[in-house]
Design an enzyme around this catalytic site. Structure first.
Site, PDB file in Angstrom:
ATOM      1  N   ASP A   1      44.257  30.852  25.723  1.00 46.95           N
ATOM      2  CA  ASP A   1      43.963  29.579  26.385  1.00 46.95           C
ATOM      3  C   ASP A   1      42.508  29.151  26.301  1.00 46.95           C
ATOM      4  O   ASP A   1      42.216  27.956  26.259  1.00 46.95           O
ATOM      5  CB  ASP A   1      44.437  29.598  27.849  1.00 46.95           C
ATOM      6  CG  ASP A   1      43.845  30.735  28.661  1.00 46.95           C
ATOM      7  OD1 ASP A   1      43.537  31.795  28.081  1.00 46.95           O
ATOM      8  OD2 ASP A   1      43.703  30.575  29.893  1.00 46.95           O
TER       9      ASP A   1
ATOM     10  N   LYS B   1      45.252  25.972  35.888  1.00 42.90           N
ATOM     11  CA  LYS B   1      46.342  26.949  35.900  1.00 42.90           C
ATOM     12  C   LYS B   1      47.669  26.374  35.414  1.00 42.90           C
ATOM     13  O   LYS B   1      48.710  27.025  35.554  1.00 42.90           O
ATOM     14  CB  LYS B   1      46.520  27.514  37.326  1.00 42.90           C
ATOM     15  CG  LYS B   1      45.280  28.200  37.884  1.00 42.90           C
ATOM     16  CD  LYS B   1      44.910  29.469  37.113  1.00 42.90           C
ATOM     17  CE  LYS B   1      43.668  30.125  37.687  1.00 42.90           C
ATOM     18  NZ  LYS B   1      43.321  31.386  36.984  1.00 42.90           N
TER      19      LYS B   1
ATOM     20  N   SER C   1      45.439  36.232  35.240  1.00 44.03           N
ATOM     21  CA  SER C   1      46.402  35.153  35.467  1.00 44.03           C
ATOM     22  C   SER C   1      47.483  35.101  34.400  1.00 44.03           C
ATOM     23  O   SER C   1      48.656  34.862  34.700  1.00 44.03           O
ATOM     24  CB  SER C   1      45.676  33.809  35.548  1.00 44.03           C
ATOM     25  OG  SER C   1      44.816  33.788  36.656  1.00 44.03           O
TER      26      SER C   1
END
Length: 534
Positions: free
Chosen positions: A263, A334, A65
């Protein structure tokens, strides 16, 4: 006087929605998706490369991602940290890295310990075993007195029960190195939470900073520990934080976090370095020397082994420079991807960029809530479209990826069908605004949920991803249907140039991708048009 409504370009990124002709274990093919099926039959579409060298990764490396959104937003191939660090090991500059050597020197000069913390797998999404092996070599060459390794087990970007094979590689490598000890093991569910579920982070933190063993008297063999949990039906991702040997973090110690993707490491680092820290009770550790491989969060003020490259003129910045407004929306899982990563690491919004964060469901795993927050994301998107002020709207639907990672086929199919329903609503809203809807994905996942052996597959894939262009009747590209043709062999790097092409904005020189739209004999756009210059 009323302002003229903007006809937006809406980019819907279906996270983890890859393409495969295989039916077995393919949640996307098995699911009932009448909307996507109809759009594929009616509108121009193609397949894009979302893995390997075309997105800045090693050849054959599955996409993810972070990389996918960076490449889409950048309109170029950005050398990813996996490649950058791998190259530094190959050319030996890794071993002379100033910050890595400083961390070792701190432990030597203060006669304290060096701790290595990170994900133990070859998944290449957050970390890589080669980087850990290279760190051990640096510590050995510097003669660090005590080296403690705190391993985070994967089972998400790798097979769900593969941890023992990865840990064995480390154990074999350090077998004759008496100064190195594998100290703790924790599943990434705990140590790498990114959704502010602080109880998980606390569990990992407590084991790192305490000498108590949760299982039995230490030392404990890693095989016994993992088998203990396998026998309970607990896979690698969910192994509770456990101490198998001595080596807790103490005052004055040096710590290297070797995940390169930020992240999922922020919360654990935050608990160690942030003062004051109010999310749970922490120990009063002083004089720690904390080094992170990359910039996890500028507010943490840690030393960086590999500082970020400056990335300019991503899609968001370019749109902002033209004075146009844009909107980003995603749920918690996300949100960083459609903002931070999509903007090339810029934490603050650009001028004219509005953002909406939709909370993900508060569940332990998403198979318990396969719809996630897709419907609310859609509502927020439609509201933004109806405002008529945004030239570009970027949306992420997390379902296919997050459910694909659970390995639960039935629930993933349900999540795919939810997204399809949302796309139907989004399509109607874009059509009514005479806008342009682009549907694509950042990488594959849900299209391959079974291995060749028939076991559950939870990792990403190297499959191509869809790209569908749906135009309103009065949109900026004439055609409405099959009159637009695409170049072959495109990649995610070509998405941003395509959007700028439709907006009639000049592509910045940093964007090396090319518009996917070709001037076919059916193309009715003005072929001599002059792009709007800054």
């Amino acid at each position: 006087m009323m302002k003229k409504k903007v006809h937006p370009i809406v980019l819907a990124i279906l996270d983890g929605w890859g393409h495969s002709n295989s039916h077995q274990g393919n949640a996307i093919k098995i699911a009932k998706t009448p909307t996507i099926d109809s759009l594929l039959e009616t509108y121009p579409n193609t397949l894009l490369v979302a893995s390997g060298e075309e997105v800045g990764l090693p050849k054959g490396q599955m996409g993810n991602s972070e990389v996918g959104h960076t490449t889409i937003g950048g309109g170029r191939v950005v050398e990813q940290e996996l490649v950058k660090i791998g190259n530094s090991i190959e050319n030996k500059s890794f071993f002379n890295n100033v910050q890595l050597n400083c961390a070792c020197d701190h432990a030597i000069s203060t006669q304290t310990s060096l701790h290595l913390i990170g994900l133990c797998s070859n998944g290449g999404v957050h970390s890589h075993l080669d980087h850990l092996l290279a760190l051990i070599h640096v510590a050995e060459s510097k003669k660090v007195p005590n080296l403690y390794i705190h391993l985070i087990t994967d089972g998400r970007d790798t097979n769900s029960n593969s941890a023992k094979s990865f840990i064995k590689l480390i154990a074999d490598h350090i077998e004759k190195k008496s100064f190195v000890i594998i100290s703790t093991i924790s599943g990434r569910y705990y140590a790498m939470d990114r959704d502010f579920r602080w109880s998980r982070t606390k569990a990992a933190y407590t084991v790192l900073t305490s000498d108590n063993s949760d299982i039995t008297n230490q030392p404990l063999n890693y095989n016994d520990l993992i088998d203990h949990y396998y026998n309970k039906g607990i896979s690698d991702e969910f192994i509770p934080p456990s101490r198998i040997n001595t080596g807790s973090i103490k005052d004055g110690d040096a710590i290297i976090f070797f995940n390169f993707r930020p992240d999922r490491m922020r919360q654990l680092v935050q608990a160690l370095v942030q003062k004051p820290f109010n999310c749970f009770l922490t120990k009063s550790l002083s004089h720690l020397h904390v080094l992170t491989f990359t910039n996890y969060d500028s507010s943490l003020n840690t030393a960086l082994a590999f500082p970020p490259n400056t990335l300019n003129n991503f899609l968001g910045e370019t749109i902002s420079k033209y004075g146009l407004k844009q909107f980003r929306v995603a749920e918690t899982e996300k949100y960083a991807h459609v903002t931070y990563f999509f903007n090339g690491g810029a934490e603050e919004p650009f001028s004219g960029e509005d953002r909406e964060l939709v909370s993900s469901p508060s569940v332990t795993t998403y198979d318990l809530s396969p719809d996630m927050s897709a419907e609310l994301v859609t509502q927020k998107s439609i509201s933004a479209i109806n405002k008529g002020i945004y030239s570009c709207i970027v949306i992420n639907y997390a379902n296919a990826d997050m459910l694909g990672h659970t390995g639960k086929l039935k629930e993933t199919i349900r999540s795919i069908e939810t997204v399809d329903n949302c796309i139907a609503l989004l399509f109607d809203a874009v059509s009514q605004s005479n806008g342009t809807l682009i549907i694509t994905a950042d990488h594959g996942n849900a299209e391959c949920m079974l291995t060749n052996e028939g076991t559950s597959c939870t990792s990403h894939t190297t499959n191509l991803v869809p790209f569908i262009l749906i135009e309103g009747e009065q949109a900026t590209i004439s055609g409405h249907g099959g009159q637009v043709e695409f170049r072959k062999n495109g990649s995610l790097a070509d998405v941003a140039p395509t959007i700028l092409d439709i907006l009639n904005l000049k592509k910045p020189p940093e964007m090396t991708g090319k518009s996917l739209i070709i001037n076919s004999k059916y193309e009715t756009r003005n072929l001599d048009k002059t792009f709007i210059e800054l």
